[in-house]
Design a protein around this motif. Structure first.
Motif, PDB file in Angstrom:
ATOM      1  N   THR A 181      24.694  43.740 -35.417  1.00  0.00           N
ATOM      2  CA  THR A 181      26.000  43.355 -35.130  1.00  0.00           C
ATOM      3  C   THR A 181      26.983  43.779 -34.044  1.00  0.00           C
ATOM      4  O   THR A 181      27.899  43.326 -33.734  1.00  0.00           O
ATOM      5  CB  THR A 181      26.778  42.962 -36.612  1.00  0.00           C
ATOM      6  OG1 THR A 181      26.831  44.251 -37.142  1.00  0.00           O
ATOM      7  CG2 THR A 181      26.212  42.182 -37.577  1.00  0.00           C
ATOM      8  N   GLU A 182      26.465  45.066 -33.965  1.00  0.00           N
ATOM      9  CA  GLU A 182      26.879  46.120 -32.832  1.00  0.00           C
ATOM     10  C   GLU A 182      26.654  45.556 -31.539  1.00  0.00           C
ATOM     11  O   GLU A 182      27.188  46.210 -30.429  1.00  0.00           O
ATOM     12  CB  GLU A 182      26.722  47.558 -33.115  1.00  0.00           C
ATOM     13  CG  GLU A 182      26.991  48.315 -34.319  1.00  0.00           C
ATOM     14  CD  GLU A 182      26.497  49.358 -34.771  1.00  0.00           C
ATOM     15  OE1 GLU A 182      25.547  49.906 -33.891  1.00  0.00           O
ATOM     16  OE2 GLU A 182      27.132  50.128 -35.485  1.00  0.00           O
ATOM     17  N   ARG A 189      23.313  47.582 -36.947  1.00  0.00           N
ATOM     18  CA  ARG A 189      22.917  47.663 -35.620  1.00  0.00           C
ATOM     19  C   ARG A 189      23.000  46.389 -34.797  1.00  0.00           C
ATOM     20  O   ARG A 189      23.241  46.249 -33.658  1.00  0.00           O
ATOM     21  CB  ARG A 189      21.536  48.281 -35.529  1.00  0.00           C
ATOM     22  CG  ARG A 189      21.244  48.543 -33.952  1.00  0.00           C
ATOM     23  CD  ARG A 189      19.838  49.885 -33.839  1.00  0.00           C
ATOM     24  NE  ARG A 189      19.704  49.945 -32.561  1.00  0.00           N
ATOM     25  CZ  ARG A 189      18.473  50.241 -32.132  1.00  0.00           C
ATOM     26  NH1 ARG A 189      17.607  50.180 -33.154  1.00  0.00           N
ATOM     27  NH2 ARG A 189      18.429  50.573 -30.977  1.00  0.00           N
TER      28      ARG A 189
END
Length: 74
Positions: free
Chosen positions: A25-26, A23
């Motif tokens: 890295t998103e 989450r």
């Protein structure tokens, strides 16, 4: 699940967020839990790592004769 630490630029509140690495890295955008501002800065806090002294035979800190060349500016 890792904790990501932040500071709010508006109110100065320091807080941590527990989210998955995926989450984060998103493009996760943290919001201040006190004032709701999205103007937050990620901070980095020290990490404690436990190791066994017996596993290497060197003192904590890594300096001294057993640490080898290049240690502590030598």
């Amino acid at each position: 699940m890792p904790t990501y630490d932040y500071v709010c630029e508006d109110c100065g509140k320091a807080f941590g967020v527990h989210i998955t690495m995926a989450r984060y890295t998103e493009g996760y955008k943290a919001k201040c839990p006190d004032c709701g501002s999205g103007k937050t800065i990620r901070t980095f806090t020290p990490v404690n790592v436990l190791t066994s002294r017996a596993s290497r035979g060197v003192p904590f800190g890594g300096c001294g004769p057993a640490a080898g060349p290049g240690c502590c500016g030598s």
